[in-house]
Design a protein around this motif. Structure first.
Motif, PDB file in Angstrom:
ATOM      1  N   THR A  36       0.828  -1.209   0.000  1.00 40.31           N
ATOM      2  CA  THR A  36       0.000   0.000   0.000  1.00 40.31           C
ATOM      3  C   THR A  36       0.858   1.253   0.000  1.00 40.31           C
ATOM      4  O   THR A  36       2.036   1.222   0.383  1.00 40.31           O
ATOM      5  N   SER A  37       0.241   2.349  -0.379  1.00 42.97           N
ATOM      6  CA  SER A  37       0.923   3.643  -0.330  1.00 42.97           C
ATOM      7  C   SER A  37       1.315   3.995   1.100  1.00 42.97           C
ATOM      8  O   SER A  37       2.356   4.605   1.329  1.00 42.97           O
ATOM      9  N   GLU A  38       0.482   3.596   2.050  1.00 39.51           N
ATOM     10  CA  GLU A  38       0.769   3.884   3.453  1.00 39.51           C
ATOM     11  C   GLU A  38       2.034   3.149   3.905  1.00 39.51           C
ATOM     12  O   GLU A  38       2.874   3.715   4.614  1.00 39.51           O
ATOM     13  N   SER A  41       4.977   4.895   2.275  1.00 42.39           N
ATOM     14  CA  SER A  41       5.209   6.184   2.906  1.00 42.39           C
ATOM     15  C   SER A  41       5.927   6.013   4.245  1.00 42.39           C
ATOM     16  O   SER A  41       6.873   6.756   4.549  1.00 42.39           O
ATOM     17  N   ASN A  61       8.109   9.754  -6.875  1.00 47.52           N
ATOM     18  CA  ASN A  61       6.886   9.672  -7.678  1.00 47.52           C
ATOM     19  C   ASN A  61       6.776   8.321  -8.360  1.00 47.52           C
ATOM     20  O   ASN A  61       5.696   7.722  -8.406  1.00 47.52           O
ATOM     21  N   PHE A  64       5.665   5.627  -5.826  1.00 52.56           N
ATOM     22  CA  PHE A  64       4.252   5.719  -5.468  1.00 52.56           C
ATOM     23  C   PHE A  64       3.345   5.372  -6.652  1.00 52.56           C
ATOM     24  O   PHE A  64       2.284   4.769  -6.454  1.00 52.56           O
ATOM     25  N   GLU A  65       3.754   5.701  -7.864  1.00 53.02           N
ATOM     26  CA  GLU A  65       2.985   5.288  -9.047  1.00 53.02           C
ATOM     27  C   GLU A  65       2.989   3.766  -9.165  1.00 53.02           C
ATOM     28  O   GLU A  65       1.971   3.161  -9.490  1.00 53.02           O
ATOM     29  N   ASP A  68       0.639   2.302  -6.543  1.00 53.71           N
ATOM     30  CA  ASP A  68      -0.740   2.584  -6.904  1.00 53.71           C
ATOM     31  C   ASP A  68      -1.203   1.683  -8.042  1.00 53.71           C
ATOM     32  O   ASP A  68      -2.354   1.221  -8.049  1.00 53.71           O
ATOM     33  N   GLN A  69      -0.325   1.381  -8.993  1.00 56.03           N
ATOM     34  CA  GLN A  69      -0.682   0.520 -10.120  1.00 56.03           C
ATOM     35  C   GLN A  69      -0.796  -0.941  -9.695  1.00 56.03           C
ATOM     36  O   GLN A  69      -1.663  -1.669 -10.171  1.00 56.03           O
ATOM     37  N   GLY A  71      -1.264  -2.022  -6.521  1.00 55.41           N
ATOM     38  CA  GLY A  71      -2.099  -2.210  -5.337  1.00 55.41           C
ATOM     39  C   GLY A  71      -3.535  -2.435  -5.630  1.00 55.41           C
ATOM     40  O   GLY A  71      -4.153  -2.869  -6.412  1.00 55.41           O
TER      41      GLY A  71
END
Length: 71
Positions: A36-38, A41, A61, A64-65, A68-69, A71
């Motif tokens: 996850t992004s969390e 992070s 970036n 995180f991209e 996101d893709q 996840g």
């Protein structure tokens, strides 16, 4: 301590495969070790706080991209 670029160059000269931190984290994302992004992070923050590691904006970036893709 040598910088990452020097280590990578020297590894190539010696025929050793060298992964940088961004590539390692992308692999962890693809394998769902970081899901996850969390989670990403938290890891990025801990690397900054504990080790003083700073990602470029482009690398951050990209990571995180990727999460996101995937996840």
């Amino acid at each position: 301590m040598p910088d990452d670029a020097h280590v990578g160059t020297r590894g190539q000269q010696l025929g050793v495969e060298v992964w940088d931190l961004v590539l390692l984290l992308q692999a962890a994302i693809h394998r769902d070790v970081i899901a996850t992004s969390e989670e990403l992070s938290t890891l990025v923050d801990e690397l900054r706080e504990r080790d003083g590691y700073r990602f470029s904006e482009a690398d951050r970036n990209s990571l995180f991209e990727t999460v996101d893709q995937d996840g």
